[in-house]
Design a protein around this motif. Structure first.
Motif, PDB file in Angstrom:
ATOM      1  N   MET A   1     -23.790  18.070  35.924  1.00  0.00           N
ATOM      2  CA  MET A   1     -23.477  17.204  37.120  1.00  0.00           C
ATOM      3  C   MET A   1     -23.856  15.656  37.162  1.00  0.00           C
ATOM      4  O   MET A   1     -24.898  15.586  36.596  1.00  0.00           O
ATOM      5  N   HIS A   4     -24.768   9.979  41.187  1.00  0.00           N
ATOM      6  CA  HIS A   4     -23.872   9.137  42.186  1.00  0.00           C
ATOM      7  C   HIS A   4     -24.598   7.564  42.307  1.00  0.00           C
ATOM      8  O   HIS A   4     -25.618   7.531  42.321  1.00  0.00           O
TER       9      HIS A   4
ATOM     10  N   LYS B 528     -26.620   1.639  34.555  1.00  0.00           N
ATOM     11  CA  LYS B 528     -26.370   2.724  35.560  1.00  0.00           C
ATOM     12  C   LYS B 528     -25.190   3.839  35.179  1.00  0.00           C
ATOM     13  O   LYS B 528     -25.556   4.837  35.498  1.00  0.00           O
ATOM     14  N   PHE B 532     -25.823   8.008  35.435  1.00  0.00           N
ATOM     15  CA  PHE B 532     -24.976   8.519  36.325  1.00  0.00           C
ATOM     16  C   PHE B 532     -24.495   9.683  35.257  1.00  0.00           C
ATOM     17  O   PHE B 532     -24.472  10.886  35.755  1.00  0.00           O
ATOM     18  N   ALA B 533     -24.175   9.437  33.943  1.00  0.00           N
ATOM     19  CA  ALA B 533     -23.860  10.445  32.984  1.00  0.00           C
ATOM     20  C   ALA B 533     -24.583  11.463  32.991  1.00  0.00           C
ATOM     21  O   ALA B 533     -24.416  12.737  32.331  1.00  0.00           O
ATOM     22  N   GLY B 535     -26.869  12.488  34.975  1.00  0.00           N
ATOM     23  CA  GLY B 535     -27.202  13.189  36.500  1.00  0.00           C
ATOM     24  C   GLY B 535     -27.996  12.370  37.338  1.00  0.00           C
ATOM     25  O   GLY B 535     -28.564  12.866  38.308  1.00  0.00           O
ATOM     26  N   PHE B 536     -28.453  11.345  36.998  1.00  0.00           N
ATOM     27  CA  PHE B 536     -29.339  10.537  37.818  1.00  0.00           C
ATOM     28  C   PHE B 536     -28.454   9.803  38.978  1.00  0.00           C
ATOM     29  O   PHE B 536     -27.420   9.230  38.637  1.00  0.00           O
ATOM     30  N   SER B 537     -29.057   9.952  40.229  1.00  0.00           N
ATOM     31  CA  SER B 537     -28.482   9.168  41.288  1.00  0.00           C
ATOM     32  C   SER B 537     -29.164   7.887  41.864  1.00  0.00           C
ATOM     33  O   SER B 537     -30.380   7.844  41.442  1.00  0.00           O
ATOM     34  N   GLU B 538     -28.305   7.053  42.331  1.00  0.00           N
ATOM     35  CA  GLU B 538     -28.896   5.792  42.650  1.00  0.00           C
ATOM     36  C   GLU B 538     -29.414   5.611  44.025  1.00  0.00           C
ATOM     37  O   GLU B 538     -28.738   5.872  44.897  1.00  0.00           O
ATOM     38  N   ALA B 587     -28.933  21.539  44.237  1.00  0.00           N
ATOM     39  CA  ALA B 587     -29.536  21.258  42.569  1.00  0.00           C
ATOM     40  C   ALA B 587     -31.130  21.743  42.779  1.00  0.00           C
ATOM     41  O   ALA B 587     -31.651  21.344  43.600  1.00  0.00           O
ATOM     42  N   VAL B 592     -33.433  10.523  40.588  1.00  0.00           N
ATOM     43  CA  VAL B 592     -33.210   9.276  41.059  1.00  0.00           C
ATOM     44  C   VAL B 592     -33.723   8.043  40.210  1.00  0.00           C
ATOM     45  O   VAL B 592     -34.631   8.307  39.626  1.00  0.00           O
ATOM     46  N   GLU B 675     -17.033   5.440  37.072  1.00  0.00           N
ATOM     47  CA  GLU B 675     -16.508   6.277  37.828  1.00  0.00           C
ATOM     48  C   GLU B 675     -16.407   5.625  39.306  1.00  0.00           C
ATOM     49  O   GLU B 675     -17.596   5.249  39.913  1.00  0.00           O
TER      50      GLU B 675
END
Lengths: 257, 779
Positions: A1, A4, B528, B532-533, B535-538, B587, B592, B675
């Motif tokens: 996954m 974002h 970043k 993201f690739a 799986g970490f979100s910001e 998940a 993060v 993305e």
């Protein structure tokens, strides 16, 4: 996954793509600023009502000395316009030839702070985007042209802008920028309160005092500047209902982007 | 500020359009109308006053002038007679510092009867939110709202001796009209009598000479107080009034004279038996006219328009400005004639001494009056366009270094510190053919000399052009109340906004090259993309907190008065919050990161922190993070990558991003996010808790998860916010052959309230029966 990006990062990316394409460099500067860069240089003098326009976080710090030899305090920048001052200072030191061949064109997405109570549409920290073009023959027409291109690309459709008379100490003339409502395309809807227009930015021609304060001769050069809230843009574009959700680290929000 | 339509109309000849049109045009061309209100046939406008128009528009007369301009109507000028002197008493007024109080007018009135205001005054004040107090006080309020001039009324019998406008003494006290005790610090301007303080000048009256029902004689004050002192006093004591709001914007002193006459006329009407003393007017330096000029070309160059001379002229007429259109050279020539008898004064100010005495620089400033330029000779040179002696033309300036006295090598006020190696201490107006018009100590009056042979100039001189003297310009005499009009850019705005900014064309400037990102942004975006690739979100968290080295003077709350020294604490907090929401997020592991500025005593830098955990005791994520970091190191071509472990479980690390990228090359183009978001409408987050239900069913072999999902969706209950299968296997069951088990979890949450177990069970029961009806067996 895959992860974002935060909505403000998405917006920054879009803004940077659009503006670098037009020819604007991206600039940044510190969040903790001097009183000179945040206020005085921008024609917001001490003990003047125009200082009331922005509630300020002052910093407990030993005062510095400003360009005019006066003691100056420190603030959390209340707008990204302080980066204009820094950029103009640097640009002013270039040779006349360089200045003539490469106008100063910057876009500044960045974090700013206001000392005001928070609610769904107000935060003590938020993001602004600032633009500045200084050169020999810059006019309000160019401001209109750049902003129409920006909004049209941002919303993916032809978006007109209109200028209304207003006041910001750092510009003269000073204008409020309205963009055509992207939802109803000017026909009138709930988002634009049936007016067809959305108030989105402050702008104008850089005040000669600001140019002077930054070492640029206003007889030779003019410029335009604009600035607006990125959070507000994000909230409008995606329909986010509460600005505070952008700063509490909630993935239920971020993961939608 | 609130305005009453009928009151505005009194200042205008001709009828204003309907209120919608008034609001629309005002908002577009002047100031925003925040609210239009109509109640019982009374229309009011709430207008947002911005600082540039605080000088002139905070009155009905002021806004009426604006409306007359915008709708091309005529202004009605109303004037009041000087009251007949029928009392021998006058007020003794002493102003100690004219800078603090440029004008003080006062009139003594006896035979006054305090009482109610006439109805017509109440009907004007009430709709704009002014409470009627008494006939006398209402008059001062009326005049302020009519003309913009704050006024005050003192009970004359309570004023001992005369009135002195002076600086407060440290330790003095006063009680304001609303009962607030004020301890004066010695910086305030006060109105005092021979005993003590009567009022905080321009801010608030005191109780000492309060007008009440027994008042028989009064003193009206109509004065002008310095903007900065008023503001400082108002700030210091936390008192903001309708009066201080006007003074702190800066006001013309001219209005004080008219206002006191209006107040007298109104008082005469309300108390016909009132007897007036002679008006005392302490106004040592009457304001001089201010001139500003602009050419049609300059107007168009600022606005990006193509206005013709007559369009600009029509607009200036509508604005009610008095002006002359003249070629700059013609005007300079006329002024040269007019200064023939002037004398030399070394230190002189153009506004004070012209046209009787000049220094070299104030003389040329005077000739060019209305065309902005700095005051000091060397500053003028740096401002101007240098020209060679061969190319010098009539109207250019000649600068010299006389070699005597104080020669300047750096600018003083204009772009201070700009160097001029030549050195400058003298300036004159070049007339062509080697002649210069100037004034010096030696000549004592303006004279024409040969540049080369003049003792003040000679061979080694500099020339600079200030403006195109052959261009025609509009020279405007600015109305006294328009303190916002001081430079040509102000005039361009006046012209532009009155004609309407819609006339401005749209032009995209052609810039010489593509723009570049700054280094931080470039590498931040690169990193970043890697995160993201993986799986970490910001996330973005707050700069403010209860820990840190840098303090805010006054923050929003005591736990938000310090600036963060690291990101880790905020990121950890966010991680923990998100761990509670894993069923909603779909998940098990939360990943993060944040990029943000952190602050130490003398340093602000950009850091980057990441956090990862699944809420379980034993799992370790160090290996996973190491892999991500090594990818960053590889793709950014870093020689090393140091990080601090903030805590080991949950795993939080932090890096000094600025140090990390310090040695990396500058970017040569922008590389955007890999993305972009496709989100069109954001789904709001429910503030209420969620409930989780797990179900497992046996289904005939070949049944897909999609079929079960589709079946569940037929419930069509918006409270089911997420559904996901977490386990599936196929097994042979005796007598039934091969069966597939699906275990899934669904999350129930309402946007309106906290759901009860009973409500959750109802939804779960619906799900059970749906599955059963299909022939599936609940395990």
């Amino acid at each position: 996954m895959t992860g974002h990006a935060h909505p403000i990062t998405h917006l920054t990316d879009t803004i940077v793509r659009i503006f670098t394409e037009i020819g604007f460099d991206v600039a940044d500067g510190p969040e903790l600023e001097t009183e000179w860069n945040n206020f005085d240089a921008l024609n917001v003098p001490r003990d003047h009502p125009s200082r009331d326009m922005q509630d300020t976080f002052w910093i407990k710090k030993k005062p510095g000395v400003d360009k005019l030899g006066r003691p100056m305090g420190h603030v959390l920048r209340t707008h990204t316009s302080s980066v204009q001052v820094r950029a103009m200072d640097t640009w002013s030191k270039k040779s006349e030839e360089e200045k003539k061949s490469q106008p100063l064109a910057i876009v500044v997405p960045g974090k700013v702070f206001r000392n005001e109570a928070t609610d769904a549409t107000h935060e003590s920290q938020f993001y602004q985007v600032e633009g500045l073009l200084v050169g020999e023959d810059v006019t309000l027409s160019h401001l209109k042209g750049v902003l129409e291109t920006f909004f049209s690309k941002l919303f993916g459709k032809n978006t007109e802008v209109r200028l209304r008379s207003s006041f910001f100490p750092f510009v003269e003339p000073g204008v409020e920028v309205d963009m055509q409502c992207f939802k109803c395309e000017g026909g009138g809807c709930g988002l634009c309160k049936q007016t067809g227009w959305i108030e989105i930015m402050g702008a104008g021609m850089v005040h000669p005092n600001v140019l002077k304060n930054c070492g640029i001769n206003p007889r030779k050069y003019k410029g335009f500047a604009f600035g607006g809230g990125m959070d507000r843009l994000a909230m409008l574009k995606w329909g986010i209902d509460d600005i505070r959700l952008l700063y509490n680290g909630d993935l239920r929000v971020v993961n939608q982007f | 500020m609130k305005y009453l339509e009928s009151w505005l109309q009194e200042h205008i000849d001709g009828t204003l359009p309907n209120k919608e049109e008034v609001a629309r045009i005002l908002s577009a061309k002047s100031l925003e109308v925040e609210e239009t209100n109509e109640e019982g046939g009374v229309t009011t406008y709430e207008v947002k006053i911005l600082p540039h128009r605080g000088h002139d528009i905070m009155s009905h007369r002021g806004l009426a002038r604006e409306l007359a301009t915008l709708f091309d109507l005529k202004r009605k000028s109303i004037s009041f007679p000087v009251p007949e002197v029928s009392s021998k008493k006058t007020v003794r007024v002493l102003v100690e510092d004219a800078l603090r109080c440029p004008r003080y007018s006062a009139v003594y009135v006896e035979g006054v009867k305090a009482g109610d205001s006439p109805e017509w005054i109440k009907q004007k004040l009430t709709p704009i939110g002014q409470r009627s107090i008494s006939n006398i006080v209402d008059i001062t309020n009326f005049v302020m709202n009519d003309m913009g001039q704050p006024m005050h009324a003192f009970d004359a019998d309570k004023v001992k001796g005369g009135i002195t406008v002076r600086i407060a003494k440290e330790g003095e006290t006063m009680t304001t009209l609303d009962g607030k005790e004020v301890a004066l610090t010695g910086t305030e301007t006060v109105i005092a009598d021979d005993e003590g303080v009567l009022a905080l000048a321009g801010v608030k009256g005191g109780t000492k000479a309060i007008v009440d029902e027994n008042t028989k004689a009064i003193i009206f004050e109509s004065a002008n107080f310095d903007a900065t002192y008023t503001r400082k006093t108002s700030d210091k004591h936390g008192i903001r009034t309708d009066s201080s709001k006007r003074y702190e914007q800066g006001m013309t002193s001219e209005c004080a004279g008219e206002a006191i006459l209006e107040a007298c006329a109104l008082l005469k009407e309300s108390c016909p038996e009132a007897r007036f003393g002679a008006i005392v007017d302490v106004y040592p330096k009457p304001e001089k006219d201010y001139e500003v000029s602009i050419s049609v070309k300059e107007t168009n160059d600022i606005l990006g328009t193509a206005y013709l001379k007559n369009e600009v002229e029509d607009t200036l007429n509508r604005l009610g400005f008095s002006y002359e259109y003249v070629r700059l050279r013609t005007r300079i020539e006329k002024r040269m004639e007019s200064v023939k008898g002037a004398v030399y004064k070394r230190v002189s100010s153009m506004r004070e001494d012209a046209p009787n005495a000049f220094s070299c620089s104030s003389l040329v400033s005077y000739l060019y009056n209305g065309v902005w330029q700095p005051s000091i000779s060397i500053d003028k040179y740096v401002y101007g366009e240098p020209v060679s002696a061969q190319n010098a033309m009539w109207g250019d300036f000649v600068f010299s270094n006389t070699g005597e006295g104080s020669i300047r090598y750096e600018t003083v006020e204009f772009m201070p510190g700009t160097k001029v190696e030549h050195g400058i201490d003298h300036v004159g107006l070049y007339l062509g053919d080697g002649k210069v018009f100037h004034i010096s100590q030696k000549s004592n009056s303006p004279c024409v000399e040969d540049v080369e042979t003049s003792l003040s100039f000679g061979k080694n001189v500099l020339y600079a052009r200030m403006a195109d003297v052959d261009e025609g310009r509009f020279f405007l005499t600015i109305p006294k109340e328009r303190l916002d009009l001081r430079i040509k850019e102000d005039l361009a705005e006046e012209i532009g906004r009155v004609i309407g900014y819609d006339a401005i064309k749209t032009i995209l400037p052609k810039l010489p090259r593509k723009g570049l990102p700054h280094k931080r942004l470039y590498y931040e975006t690169k990193i970043k993309n890697i995160l993201f690739a993986n799986g970490f979100s910001e996330i973005y968290t707050y700069t403010f907190g209860d820990k840190g080295d840098v303090h805010i003077v006054k923050g929003l709350a005591s736990d938000k008065e310090k600036l963060r020294t690291n990101l880790g604490a905020g990121v950890l907090q966010a991680l923990e919050m998100n761990l509670h929401n894993t069923p909603l997020l779909g998940a098990d592991t939360v990943k993060v990161f944040e990029f943000g500025n952190v602050f130490t005593e003398d340093n602000e830098r950009r850091n980057f922190a990441l956090a990862i955990d699944d809420g379980k005791k034993k799992t370790s994520f160090t290996e996973e993070v190491d892999l991500v970091l090594s990818q960053i190191k590889r793709e950014c071509k870093l020689s090393s990558l140091d990080y601090n472990t903030i805590i080991a479980k949950p795993y939080v690390i932090e890096l000094d991003f600025d140090a990390l990228i310090d040695s990396l090359p500058e970017p040569s183009s922008y590389e955007s996010l890999t993305e972009t978001t496709t989100l069109t409408t954001y789904q709001t987050v429910s503030p209420y808790p969620f409930i989780v239900r797990d179900i497992a069913v046996w289904t005939p072999k070949g049944t897909t998860w999609e079929e079960i999902e589709a079946l569940a969706k037929t419930i069509d209950d918006p409270r089911i916010v997420r559904m996901a299968c977490f386990d599936t296997f196929t097994k042979t069951i005796e007598g039934r052959g091969e069966m597939t088990s699906y275990a899934f979890r669904f999350v129930i949450q309402s946007y309106e309230k906290t759901l009860t177990d009973v409500e959750a069970n109802e939804i779960a029961d619906k799900m059970y029966s749906l599955l059963k009806d299909k022939g599936y067996e609940i395990r």
